[in-house]
Design an enzyme around this catalytic site. Sequence first.
Site, PDB file in Angstrom:
ATOM      1  N   ASP A  14       0.808  -1.181  -0.052  1.00 49.20           N
ATOM      2  CA  ASP A  14       0.063  -0.030  -0.053  1.00 49.20           C
ATOM      3  C   ASP A  14       0.836   1.438  -0.029  1.00 49.20           C
ATOM      4  O   ASP A  14       0.524   2.346  -0.508  1.00 49.20           O
ATOM      5  CB  ASP A  14      -0.850  -0.029   1.528  1.00 49.20           C
ATOM      6  CG  ASP A  14      -2.336   0.815   0.975  1.00 49.20           C
ATOM      7  OD1 ASP A  14      -2.480   1.713   0.054  1.00 49.20           O
ATOM      8  OD2 ASP A  14      -2.924   0.659   1.708  1.00 49.20           O
ATOM      9  N   HIS A 207      -5.972   5.264   6.573  1.00 48.27           N
ATOM     10  CA  HIS A 207      -5.315   6.142   6.033  1.00 48.27           C
ATOM     11  C   HIS A 207      -5.235   7.577   6.751  1.00 48.27           C
ATOM     12  O   HIS A 207      -6.272   7.413   7.524  1.00 48.27           O
ATOM     13  CB  HIS A 207      -5.710   6.298   4.546  1.00 48.27           C
ATOM     14  CG  HIS A 207      -5.338   5.203   3.736  1.00 48.27           C
ATOM     15  ND1 HIS A 207      -4.102   5.123   2.720  1.00 48.27           N
ATOM     16  CD2 HIS A 207      -5.823   3.893   3.648  1.00 48.27           C
ATOM     17  CE1 HIS A 207      -3.886   3.823   2.262  1.00 48.27           C
ATOM     18  NE2 HIS A 207      -5.206   3.298   2.346  1.00 48.27           N
ATOM     19  N   CYS A 238      -4.056   5.188  -2.283  1.00 49.66           N
ATOM     20  CA  CYS A 238      -4.414   4.357  -3.533  1.00 49.66           C
ATOM     21  C   CYS A 238      -4.739   5.230  -4.652  1.00 49.66           C
ATOM     22  O   CYS A 238      -5.117   6.304  -4.680  1.00 49.66           O
ATOM     23  CB  CYS A 238      -5.971   3.735  -3.179  1.00 49.66           C
ATOM     24  SG  CYS A 238      -6.721   2.820  -4.448  1.00 49.66           S
ATOM     25  N   ASN A 247      -1.161   5.064   4.593  1.00 48.25           N
ATOM     26  CA  ASN A 247      -1.675   4.376   5.755  1.00 48.25           C
ATOM     27  C   ASN A 247      -0.845   5.339   6.920  1.00 48.25           C
ATOM     28  O   ASN A 247       0.320   5.915   6.686  1.00 48.25           O
ATOM     29  CB  ASN A 247      -1.243   3.253   5.781  1.00 48.25           C
ATOM     30  CG  ASN A 247      -1.934   2.291   4.952  1.00 48.25           C
ATOM     31  OD1 ASN A 247      -1.687   1.889   3.703  1.00 48.25           O
ATOM     32  ND2 ASN A 247      -3.152   1.823   5.481  1.00 48.25           N
TER      33      ASN A 247
HETATM   34  P1  HMG Z   1     -10.413  -5.297 -16.171  1.00 49.13           P
HETATM   35  O1  HMG Z   1      -9.950  -4.292 -17.112  1.00 49.13           O
HETATM   36  O2  HMG Z   1     -11.906  -4.919 -15.693  1.00 49.13           O
HETATM   37  O3  HMG Z   1     -10.252  -6.711 -16.525  1.00 49.13           O
HETATM   38  O4  HMG Z   1      -9.719  -5.002 -14.766  1.00 49.13           O
HETATM   39  P2  HMG Z   1      -9.809  -7.539 -17.291  1.00 49.13           P
HETATM   40  O5  HMG Z   1     -10.036  -9.054 -16.957  1.00 49.13           O
HETATM   41  O6  HMG Z   1     -10.596  -6.802 -18.783  1.00 49.13           O
HETATM   42  O7  HMG Z   1      -8.218  -7.172 -17.738  1.00 49.13           O
HETATM   43  C1  HMG Z   1      -7.781  -5.961 -18.334  1.00 49.13           C
HETATM   44  C2  HMG Z   1      -6.408  -6.466 -18.531  1.00 49.13           C
HETATM   45  O8  HMG Z   1      -5.522  -6.734 -17.391  1.00 49.13           O
HETATM   46  C3  HMG Z   1      -6.028  -7.680 -19.631  1.00 49.13           C
HETATM   47  O9  HMG Z   1      -4.602  -7.434 -20.206  1.00 49.13           O
HETATM   48  C4  HMG Z   1      -5.863  -8.769 -18.574  1.00 49.13           C
HETATM   49  O10 HMG Z   1      -5.126  -9.701 -19.087  1.00 49.13           O
HETATM   50  C5  HMG Z   1      -5.219  -8.024 -17.427  1.00 49.13           C
HETATM   51  P3  HMG Z   1      -4.806  -6.750 -21.662  1.00 49.13           P
HETATM   52  O11 HMG Z   1      -5.523  -7.894 -22.539  1.00 49.13           O
HETATM   53  O12 HMG Z   1      -5.506  -5.432 -21.539  1.00 49.13           O
HETATM   54  O13 HMG Z   1      -3.333  -6.648 -22.146  1.00 49.13           O
HETATM   55  N1  HMG Z   1      -5.096  -8.420 -16.104  1.00 49.13           N
HETATM   56  C6  HMG Z   1      -4.090  -8.754 -15.263  1.00 49.13           C
HETATM   57  N2  HMG Z   1      -2.820  -8.668 -15.395  1.00 49.13           N
HETATM   58  C7  HMG Z   1      -2.042  -9.136 -14.202  1.00 49.13           C
HETATM   59  N3  HMG Z   1      -2.816  -9.646 -13.079  1.00 49.13           N
HETATM   60  C8  HMG Z   1      -3.904  -9.788 -13.156  1.00 49.13           C
HETATM   61  C9  HMG Z   1      -4.818  -9.573 -14.015  1.00 49.13           C
HETATM   62  N4  HMG Z   1      -5.982  -9.598 -14.228  1.00 49.13           N
HETATM   63  C10 HMG Z   1      -6.341  -8.932 -15.399  1.00 49.13           C
HETATM   64  N5  HMG Z   1      -4.497 -10.268 -11.793  1.00 49.13           N
HETATM   65  C11 HMG Z   1      -8.560  -5.809 -12.594  1.00 49.13           C
HETATM   66  C12 HMG Z   1      -9.937  -5.645 -13.599  1.00 49.13           C
HETATM   67  C13 HMG Z   1      -9.261  -6.033 -11.182  1.00 49.13           C
HETATM   68  C14 HMG Z   1      -7.585  -6.584 -13.303  1.00 49.13           C
HETATM   69  C15 HMG Z   1      -8.038  -4.069 -12.663  1.00 49.13           C
HETATM   70  O14 HMG Z   1      -9.115  -3.459 -12.360  1.00 49.13           O
HETATM   71  C16 HMG Z   1      -6.993  -3.998 -11.592  1.00 49.13           C
HETATM   72  O15 HMG Z   1      -6.031  -4.683 -11.720  1.00 49.13           O
HETATM   73  N6  HMG Z   1      -7.219  -3.174 -10.520  1.00 49.13           N
HETATM   74  C17 HMG Z   1      -6.161  -3.174  -9.444  1.00 49.13           C
HETATM   75  C18 HMG Z   1      -6.515  -1.953  -8.627  1.00 49.13           C
HETATM   76  C19 HMG Z   1      -5.668  -1.861  -7.517  1.00 49.13           C
HETATM   77  O16 HMG Z   1      -4.719  -2.695  -7.451  1.00 49.13           O
HETATM   78  N7  HMG Z   1      -5.901  -0.850  -6.675  1.00 49.13           N
HETATM   79  C20 HMG Z   1      -5.036  -0.607  -5.549  1.00 49.13           C
HETATM   80  C21 HMG Z   1      -5.098  -1.709  -4.454  1.00 49.13           C
HETATM   81  S1  HMG Z   1      -6.506  -1.329  -3.514  1.00 49.13           S
HETATM   82  C22 HMG Z   1      -6.145  -0.365  -2.198  1.00 49.13           C
HETATM   83  O17 HMG Z   1      -5.355   0.001  -2.461  1.00 49.13           O
HETATM   84  C23 HMG Z   1      -7.106  -0.481  -1.157  1.00 49.13           C
HETATM   85  C24 HMG Z   1      -6.582  -1.189   0.040  1.00 49.13           C
HETATM   86  O18 HMG Z   1      -5.495  -0.537   0.473  1.00 49.13           O
HETATM   87  C25 HMG Z   1      -7.775  -0.868   1.139  1.00 49.13           C
HETATM   88  C26 HMG Z   1      -8.201   0.430   1.497  1.00 49.13           C
HETATM   89  O19 HMG Z   1      -7.337   1.313   1.593  1.00 49.13           O
HETATM   90  O20 HMG Z   1      -9.610   0.801   1.364  1.00 49.13           O
HETATM   91  C27 HMG Z   1      -6.495  -2.619  -0.260  1.00 49.13           C
HETATM   92 MG    MG Z   2      -5.027   1.076   1.704  1.00 51.38          MG
END
Ligand code: HMG
Ligand code: MG
Length: 289
Positions: A14, A207, A238, A247
């Site tokens: 994070d 955070h 994020c 955080n």
């Molecule tokens: P999407 O565009 O809806 O999904 O993304 P998709 O299935 O159409 O895939 C899009 C592209 O991503 C494709 O590649 C997939 O192959 C690839 P392309 O054909 O365009 O070359 N792909 C992946 N690549 C690597 N690893 C994977 C994966 N899945 C698909 N696992 C998806 C949906 C969930 C993948 C996207 O929205 C995403 O990666 N989001 C992540 C966002 C993120 O990481 N945010 C930060 C973390 S959360 C946070 O910080 C909050 C937290 O701290 C708690 C808080 O503070 O509240 C946890």
């Molecule tokens: Mg967080």
Amino acid sequence: MSETVELFEVGPRDGLQNEKALISAQDKIALVNLLSTAGFTRIEVASFVSPKWVPQMATSAEVLAGIARAPSVSYAALTPNMRGFDGAMSARADEVAIFGSASEGFSKANINASIADSLERFAPVAAAAKAHGIPVRGYISCTINCPYDGPTSPEQSARIAKALHDMGCYELSLGDTTGHAYPDEITAMLRAVKAAAPKAKLAGHYHDTSGRALANIEASLAEGVRVFDTSIGGLGGCPYAPGALGNVATESVAARLETLGYTTNLNPAVLERAAKMALGLRGKGQGDV
Ligand code: HMG
Ligand code: MG
């Protein structure tokens, strides 16, 4: 003997995910290796998400392959879907986390899915984790308010907590993602969530945008919460929560908890060195800031 409160170090994930300049895997590994000597039992080091969405985490497999694993530490990774889960298993993550939201706006912005669709995506991940004997943690973002939808009701946060608990999450990490919550709002949210899931399975993930995270932790302690996610040096945020800062800083929480009479089993001298190292990584990337 004083009561123990656990800090779950999330800085390498994070904390670093929000840094725009790409930090080398070697630098991340050095930070994790130092953190591994501080006394943590869980450190989140990786995120198997789309590199197009979060470029900084593209080195996650390299990081997991390069760290010197302390036997007492569980090294965790975020896994939004089965592709992420498979990546985490190949990289030998010790535990995984699915991450949902209590608000529709953030769910859509962060993982491109409605809440209902995200829960459908998470179910096979939770089932696969169970089949592999891998603990799965559940994050719930925006439990107090959402940068897109405004305030979240405590009942809504409780509904998502119940859904993730029913799916088999061993712990629910309740996020004040924007970092603007007030202690009374945290108390109301926790009381609702405690009616939906056991309090021993709850963690606070706050955070510190408005500087109230320590007060929110104290409000949570009063509700019986004994696990908090913290980020060394207070790094982070994020990319999909505009304006949200990092955080709450691990070293500040550890010091405050000791003052309050709790034990964290963390070494303050190591935390201080790690905070310096983490802050030194800011802006030390290989790309454009
Ligand atoms: P999407 O565009 O809806 O999904 O993304 P998709 O299935 O159409 O895939 C899009 C592209 O991503 C494709 O590649 C997939 O192959 C690839 P392309 O054909 O365009 O070359 N792909 C992946 N690549 C690597 N690893 C994977 C994966 N899945 C698909 N696992 C998806 C949906 C969930 C993948 C996207 O929205 C995403 O990666 N989001 C992540 C966002 C993120 O990481 N945010 C930060 C973390 S959360 C946070 O910080 C909050 C937290 O701290 C708690 C808080 O503070 O509240 C946890
Ligand atoms: Mg967080």
